[in-house]
Design a protein around this motif. Structure first.
Motif, PDB file in Angstrom:
ATOM      1  N   VAL A  47      -1.896   3.196  -0.647  1.00  0.00           N
ATOM      2  CA  VAL A  47      -0.880   3.848  -1.465  1.00  0.00           C
ATOM      3  C   VAL A  47       0.253   4.422  -0.583  1.00  0.00           C
ATOM      4  CG1 VAL A  47       0.245   5.022  -3.161  1.00  0.00           C
ATOM      5  CG2 VAL A  47      -1.839   3.798  -3.473  1.00  0.00           C
ATOM      6  N   ARG A  48      -0.225   5.236   0.282  1.00  0.00           N
ATOM      7  CA  ARG A  48       0.608   6.114   1.244  1.00  0.00           C
ATOM      8  C   ARG A  48       1.193   5.138   2.494  1.00  0.00           C
ATOM      9  NH1 ARG A  48       4.012  10.281   2.082  1.00  0.00           N
ATOM     10  NH2 ARG A  48       3.959  10.745   4.350  1.00  0.00           N
ATOM     11  N   ARG A  49       0.454   4.298   2.847  1.00  0.00           N
ATOM     12  CA  ARG A  49       1.170   3.309   3.797  1.00  0.00           C
ATOM     13  C   ARG A  49       2.204   2.598   3.296  1.00  0.00           C
ATOM     14  NH1 ARG A  49      -2.627  -1.718   4.283  1.00  0.00           N
ATOM     15  NH2 ARG A  49      -1.363  -2.023   2.455  1.00  0.00           N
ATOM     16  N   ASP A  50       1.895   1.758   1.876  1.00  0.00           N
ATOM     17  CA  ASP A  50       3.020   1.257   1.286  1.00  0.00           C
ATOM     18  C   ASP A  50       4.137   2.015   1.085  1.00  0.00           C
ATOM     19  OD1 ASP A  50       1.445  -0.876   1.320  1.00  0.00           O
ATOM     20  OD2 ASP A  50       1.013  -0.809  -0.790  1.00  0.00           O
ATOM     21  N   LYS A  65       9.833   5.285   4.440  1.00  0.00           N
ATOM     22  CA  LYS A  65      10.194   5.983   5.539  1.00  0.00           C
ATOM     23  C   LYS A  65       9.838   5.112   6.675  1.00  0.00           C
ATOM     24  CE  LYS A  65       9.509  10.626   3.300  1.00  0.00           C
ATOM     25  NZ  LYS A  65       9.111  11.794   3.672  1.00  0.00           N
ATOM     26  N   SER A  66      10.433   4.149   6.844  1.00  0.00           N
ATOM     27  CA  SER A  66      10.118   2.822   7.678  1.00  0.00           C
ATOM     28  C   SER A  66      10.326   3.331   9.132  1.00  0.00           C
ATOM     29  CB  SER A  66      10.761   1.700   7.740  1.00  0.00           C
ATOM     30  OG  SER A  66      12.330   1.968   7.966  1.00  0.00           O
ATOM     31  N   VAL A  67      11.072   4.298   9.689  1.00  0.00           N
ATOM     32  CA  VAL A  67      10.988   4.899  10.883  1.00  0.00           C
ATOM     33  C   VAL A  67       9.758   5.654  11.213  1.00  0.00           C
ATOM     34  CG1 VAL A  67      12.314   6.325  12.673  1.00  0.00           C
ATOM     35  CG2 VAL A  67      13.684   4.925  10.919  1.00  0.00           C
ATOM     36  N   GLN A  68       9.344   6.417  10.441  1.00  0.00           N
ATOM     37  CA  GLN A  68       8.075   7.511  10.653  1.00  0.00           C
ATOM     38  C   GLN A  68       6.846   6.300  10.732  1.00  0.00           C
ATOM     39  OE1 GLN A  68       7.393  10.056   7.539  1.00  0.00           O
ATOM     40  NE2 GLN A  68       5.413  10.799   8.536  1.00  0.00           N
TER      41      GLN A  68
END
Length: 101
Positions: free
Chosen positions: A17-20, A26-29
Motif C-alpha cells: 500500500v505504501r509503495r503504491d 511521491k514519484s520523485v521520492q
C-alpha cells in the motif's frame, strides 16, 4: 538494476500500500529510493511498523470498548461485528499515521 538479498524480503500488505502511494503521489521520492536501492528495505520496515501498530490499536480499542472473550462466548455475531469495526477503525488510523504521510 539488481536486487540484493535484502531486497528479497517480503514487503507485506502495508508495504505494498505504501509503495503504491509513493509511486502515484511521491514519484520523485519513490524513484530516488529505487535508484539508491533502499526502497525494499524501507517498505519492509513500514510493513513491520504498520502491523505492530495495528495489533496494538486493535487490542487497546477492544479493551476500551469491552469486546472480550466473554462476549464471544455469549454472542459470536455481535463479537465479530464489533471486532470488524475495530479492525477497520484501526486500519484507518494506520493509513493516516504511517502509510499516507
Amino acid at each position: 538494476i539488481t536486487l540484493s538479498p535484502e531486497d528479497s524480503k517480503p514487503i507485506g500488505r502495508w508495504g505494498i500500500v505504501r509503495r503504491d502511494y509513493l509511486l502515484h503521489n511521491k514519484s520523485v521520492q519513490f524513484n530516488i529510493m529505487l535508484m539508491k536501492g533502499t526502497l525494499f528495505s524501507y517498505l519492509s520496515e513500514i510493513d513491520i511498523q504498520a502491523v505492530e501498530m495495528l495489533s496494538r490499536l486493535v487490542k487497546q480499542m477492544a479493551t476500551t470498548e469491552g469486546v472480550a472473550e466473554q462476549l464471544k462466548e455469549q454472542n459470536q455475531l455481535e463479537w465479530v461485528r464489533r471486532m470488524n469495526s475495530i479492525q477497520e477503525s484501526a486500519s484507518e488510523i494506520v493509513c493516516k499515521e504511517i502509510i499516507y504521510v
